[in-house]
Enzyme design. Structure first.
Site, PDB file in Angstrom:
ATOM      1  N   HIS A  97       8.274  -0.738   1.746  1.00  0.00           N
ATOM      2  CA  HIS A  97       7.651  -0.609   3.134  1.00  0.00           C
ATOM      3  C   HIS A  97       7.902  -1.689   4.043  1.00  0.00           C
ATOM      4  CE1 HIS A  97       5.428   3.491   2.088  1.00  0.00           C
ATOM      5  NE2 HIS A  97       4.668   2.830   1.654  1.00  0.00           N
ATOM      6  N   ARG A 154       8.328  -5.377  -4.314  1.00  0.00           N
ATOM      7  CA  ARG A 154       7.484  -3.982  -4.938  1.00  0.00           C
ATOM      8  C   ARG A 154       8.634  -3.124  -4.725  1.00  0.00           C
ATOM      9  NH1 ARG A 154       2.926  -1.078  -1.312  1.00  0.00           N
ATOM     10  NH2 ARG A 154       3.938  -1.239   0.261  1.00  0.00           N
ATOM     11  N   GLU A 203      -2.321   4.836  -7.292  1.00  0.00           N
ATOM     12  CA  GLU A 203      -2.784   5.729  -5.654  1.00  0.00           C
ATOM     13  C   GLU A 203      -3.307   6.989  -5.401  1.00  0.00           C
ATOM     14  OE1 GLU A 203       0.187   3.579  -2.649  1.00  0.00           O
ATOM     15  OE2 GLU A 203       1.234   3.293  -5.087  1.00  0.00           O
ATOM     16  N   THR A 241      -5.007   3.585   0.581  1.00  0.00           N
ATOM     17  CA  THR A 241      -4.736   4.313   2.151  1.00  0.00           C
ATOM     18  C   THR A 241      -4.386   5.464   0.946  1.00  0.00           C
ATOM     19  OG1 THR A 241      -2.579   3.399   2.562  1.00  0.00           O
ATOM     20  CG2 THR A 241      -4.714   2.273   3.873  1.00  0.00           C
TER      21      THR A 241
END
Length: 269
Positions: free
Chosen positions: A55, A80, A159, A184
């Site tokens: 991201h 990541r 997730e 999230t």
């Protein structure tokens, strides 16, 4: 001219050393594609710094310069990856990342694929070519390849509802060091609110299931918080790795606070 002496003791991984002693890892998070930003963050008291290629606005070449910048100080560099792709996992390890965070690990097979890419044979299928990693590790080529399997942190993200359903099978994979709960996205998958603060009871219950399962297998558990207070609460709730905001969220909060001070003064005038 005399040969350059090499230190044959491989540089330690702060996260693994802290976990070995039962401590909590404080991790920083990097979204900005900037070696200078990474270097500034590295000169603060983080145990690790994660370069976010999922991201964050970062590609592989910029990630290499950020790894070089982080190596000027003591935090251990993690990355990541955008996806559970062995090619980018191996390239980042060869570039000197000492740990990989892999998003959306949903099944045991996916976790085995991820962990295998982080380990040399016979424990995995990582290809041998750690050109910059050897420089960062401080030892020679043979020293790195001998100890990399025990020094590289493999961290899977759970997730999704599918990952939650398969949590026992995922966390039982040999060689997995930790799980990072993507709160999230997990909330999205469960049809719940995605706020960082007031977490829905269903999401909270899911987190407790993941944490209990991780404890069963000796796997460490991490989370990302919006700020230092959130990270402090996470430590109190038993997390082994906390991230007190990202460099972008910290910058945005600081800028907003400073502008508010100035504007409040203008309004009083």
């Amino acid at each position: 001219m005399p040969a350059v002496e090499r230190n044959e003791a491989m540089r330690k991984n702060n996260a693994l050393e802290i976990w070995k002693d039962g401590g909590v890892v404080i991790n920083g998070w990097l979204h900005n594609p900037s070696s200078f930003s990474a270097e500034m963050m590295a000169h603060h008291d983080y145990d690790c710094l994660t370069i976010d290629l999922q991201h964050g606005m970062i590609d592989f070449q910029v990630a290499v310069t950020m790894l070089q910048a982080i190596s000027t100080a003591s935090p251990t560099p993690l990355a990541r990856v955008p996806h559970n792709d062995p090619a980018i996992i191996m390239k980042l390890l060869d570039a000197g990342a000492y740990g990989i965070i892999c998003p959306f690990v949903n099944t045991r097979e996916e976790c085995e694929r991820f962990v295998g890419a982080c380990r040399y044979p016979p424990h995995g299928y990582r290809s041998n070519g750690p050109h910059r990693a050897v420089l960062y590790s401080g030892g020679g080529w043979s020293d790195y390849t001998e100890h990399a399997n025990e020094m590289i942190a493999a961290i899977a993200m759970i997730e999704s509802s599918e990952g939650l359903e398969n949590v026992d099978a995922i966390l039982s994979v040999e060689g997995l060091n930790a799980v990072l709960i993507g709160t999230t996205d997990l909330a999205f998958s469960l049809g719940c609110s995605t706020t960082f603060g007031d977490i829905d009871p269903q999401v909270r219950d899911a987190i407790e299931v993941i944490m209990a399962t991780a404890k069963k297998y000796g796997c460490k558990v991490g989370t990302i918080s919006p700020d230092g207070l959130g990270a402090k609460r996470a430590v109190q709730n038993g997390f082994d790795m906390v991230t007190p905001g990202t460099e972008t969220s910290i910058m945005q909060a600081a800028v907003a606070g400073q502008i508010e001070i100035v504007r409040a003064g203008l309004n009083r005038a």
